[in-house]
Design a protein around this motif. Structure first.
Motif, PDB file in Angstrom:
ATOM      1  N   PHE A   9       0.791  -1.231   0.000  1.00 48.74           N
ATOM      2  CA  PHE A   9       0.000   0.000   0.000  1.00 48.74           C
ATOM      3  C   PHE A   9       0.824   1.281   0.000  1.00 48.74           C
ATOM      4  N   ASP A  10       2.013   1.251   0.615  1.00 45.66           N
ATOM      5  CA  ASP A  10       2.854   2.442   0.742  1.00 45.66           C
ATOM      6  C   ASP A  10       3.266   2.919  -0.651  1.00 45.66           C
ATOM      7  N   GLY A  11       2.551   3.925  -1.125  1.00 37.81           N
ATOM      8  CA  GLY A  11       2.787   4.457  -2.481  1.00 37.81           C
ATOM      9  C   GLY A  11       1.685   4.034  -3.430  1.00 37.81           C
TER      10      GLY A  11
ATOM     11  N   ASP B 115      11.540   6.758  -7.428  1.00 37.78           N
ATOM     12  CA  ASP B 115      12.559   6.582  -6.385  1.00 37.78           C
ATOM     13  C   ASP B 115      12.225   7.345  -5.115  1.00 37.78           C
ATOM     14  N   GLU B 116      11.030   7.165  -4.611  1.00 38.04           N
ATOM     15  CA  GLU B 116      10.629   7.866  -3.375  1.00 38.04           C
ATOM     16  C   GLU B 116      11.306   7.241  -2.165  1.00 38.04           C
ATOM     17  N   GLU B 117      11.452   5.915  -2.171  1.00 39.93           N
ATOM     18  CA  GLU B 117      11.967   5.268  -0.957  1.00 39.93           C
ATOM     19  C   GLU B 117      13.493   5.343  -0.832  1.00 39.93           C
ATOM     20  N   GLY B 118      14.170   5.572  -1.934  1.00 42.71           N
ATOM     21  CA  GLY B 118      15.626   5.640  -1.836  1.00 42.71           C
ATOM     22  C   GLY B 118      16.249   4.301  -1.467  1.00 42.71           C
TER      23      GLY B 118
ATOM     24  N   SER C 240       3.895  -0.712   8.568  1.00 47.07           N
ATOM     25  CA  SER C 240       4.260  -0.292   7.204  1.00 47.07           C
ATOM     26  C   SER C 240       5.710  -0.679   6.971  1.00 47.07           C
ATOM     27  N   HIS C 241       6.140  -0.550   5.712  1.00 49.63           N
ATOM     28  CA  HIS C 241       7.494  -1.016   5.347  1.00 49.63           C
ATOM     29  C   HIS C 241       7.656  -2.471   5.759  1.00 49.63           C
ATOM     30  N   SER C 242       6.589  -3.239   5.485  1.00 53.17           N
ATOM     31  CA  SER C 242       6.537  -4.657   5.845  1.00 53.17           C
ATOM     32  C   SER C 242       5.476  -5.335   4.981  1.00 53.17           C
TER      33      SER C 242
HETATM   34 MN    MN Z   1       7.645   4.346   2.559  1.00 50.41          MN
END
Ligand code: MN
Ligand code: HGY
Ligand code: MN
Length: 448
Positions: free
Chosen positions: A126-128, A160-163, A419-421
């Protein structure tokens, strides 16, 4: 909370969710689904299911959609297909961000919405992507309503939002906003030493023109980013949707601990210069300093050279992510961590180098636009008295752009806050509430 089946990345169903034609996923979806058209664009479910398999690791169930990789290219192809299925004009800007336009991109005062499709390692679904899919679905809803657009509208996928690959967050939006120079961007390297421009070229994007794009930003009147909440504030308040107030200042620092390689089985403890010990002490110091300051500090990434079981390391590199509600707390935490690291390094004969790799100052979203969203959403029939306004420690493209154009964010409830999971998810009803809220906001801003 019963753990979800990692195979199922569809929004968690709560109660009787609205059903939609079940479309097969991946290439099968593209081959067999009926040709979508402006009149019957892909539904939320179809978009979600077509996107779901792209860049997903079968083992972890998480996403590995890193900038300018094959997975990123697949996601970009998905975005372009969604744009073209709706008769929107697809555009790739000089920095590799994607835009899907309704109306004249040169007319000015555009209302833009969107987010990003790349992920952190083993990130969630979902993140993004929720922001990008919801943007297309909100436009479809406005078309169903027969809305008359009085301003150009665009949907974006910021690259490239997350880098995750090159170590700097929000590269696409930073370049566009002039907060990352082309020269600095050209210095970025991934873990294999591949320079960013080479990765862009390999993915088919000409990097020769990367850099600020003030003319583009001058044509945007407002940017609204919908994002899954990365916390539980909405779950605790019982609201499906919220409005962002601010983003905490946050940054990334690389700690290089240089010691002396040696044999693990023959070197006396007294004769060692083992950087792993100083790294370990620094990680513990990070937790102590963060607790003292009521801030956040995480060492989530580490690399060891030569990384052999029976070799004392010559070099340990640790990356610190730290965030705090205000700049002074953040400065205090990072200074405390560095001072503890240096004290141990001096005692242990370790050479320490600390480099700030990424930094985003506090973002206070523009009050007028924030309040406009609150008014639009608060006036809807059956609306609760006020839509909650909440801060976040998570960085976003909207935060980067907020220094250049009026920006605002909508958050969609995340029942666990995770999140980030791979475990990240949002209930389908809340995703629909987010789409309708975004549609109402876009209608209020861009339609008569
Ligand atoms: Mn993120
Ligand atoms: O790190 C962040 O806060 C964002 O997910 N890039
Ligand atoms: Mn995000």
């Amino acid at each position: 909370m019963t753990p979800r089946d990692p195979e199922d990345t569809s929004p968690a169903r709560t109660g009787t969710a609205p059903t939609a034609p079940t479309a097969p996923t991946g290439t099968a979806a593209r081959a067999s689904a009926p040709a979508a058209s402006e009149a019957s664009p892909p539904s939320f479910h179809e978009m979600w299911r077509d996107l779901a398999p792209l860049g997903r690791d079968p083992g972890s169930g998480g996403y590995r959609r890193y900038a300018w990789t094959a997975a990123d290219t697949d996601c970009r192809a998905w975005f372009r297909a969604q744009a073209e299925a709706r008769g929107l004009v697809h555009e790739l800007d000089r920095n590799g961000n994607q835009w899907a336009w309704l109306g004249d991109p040169l007319a000015g005062d555009a209302v833009v919405t969107g987010s990003h499709l790349d992920s952190v390692p083993d990130g969630g679904a979902f993140d993004g992507p929720l922001g990008v899919v919801s943007s297309f679905a909100a436009l479809d809803e406005l078309r169903r309503r027969g809305a008359r657009f009085t301003r150009p509208v665009a949907i974006t996928n910021f690259g490239d939002e997350e880098g995750a690959r090159f170590g700097l967050a929000c590269v696409g939006s930073r370049l566009t906003a002039g907060r990352l120079t082309a020269a600095k961007a050209q210095e970025l390297r991934d873990g294999d030493g591949v320079p960013l421009p080479r990765a862009m070229e390999a993915a088919g994007h000409d990097p020769s023109a990367i850099g600020p794009d003030p003319e583009r930003l001058a044509r945007i009147g407002a940017f609204i980013e919908l994002h899954v909440e990365q916390g539980r504030a909405l779950d605790l308040s019982g609201d499906p949707v919220g409005i962002a107030s601010a983003i905490w200042p946050h940054g990334r620092w690389r700690f290089d601990f240089h010691g002396e390689a040696n044999h693990a089985g023959t070197t006396r403890l007294a004769d060692r210069r083992d950087p792993m010990l100083t790294y370990a002490e620094t990680v513990l110091a990070a937790r102590r300093e963060a607790e003292l300051a009521g801030a956040l500090a995480t060492f989530g990434k580490v690399s060891v050279e030569p990384n052999g079981v029976n070799a004392i390391p010559s070099l340990v590199r640790g990356w610190l992510d730290s965030r705090a509600a205000d700049q002074s707390a953040l400065d205090t935490v990072v200074a405390g961590i560095e001072s503890a690291a240096r004290a141990h390094a001096d005692r242990a004969g370790i050479e320490l180098r600390v480099v700030r790799e990424s930094f985003t100052p506090v973002v206070e979203f523009e009050h007028a636009l924030r309040d406009e969203l609150g008014k639009i959403l608060g006036q809807r029939p059956g609306a609760r008295s006020a839509v909650p306004v909440l801060g976040t420690g998570a960085g976003h493209d909207a935060g980067i752009l907020s220094g250049s154009i009026p920006t605002a964010m909508l958050f969609v409830r995340n029942p666990t806050g995770v999140s980030h999971s791979p475990a990240e998810y949002a209930a389908e009803d809340d995703c629909v509430a987010g789409i309708l809220a975004l549609a109402d906001v876009l209608e209020g801003l861009a339609c008569t």
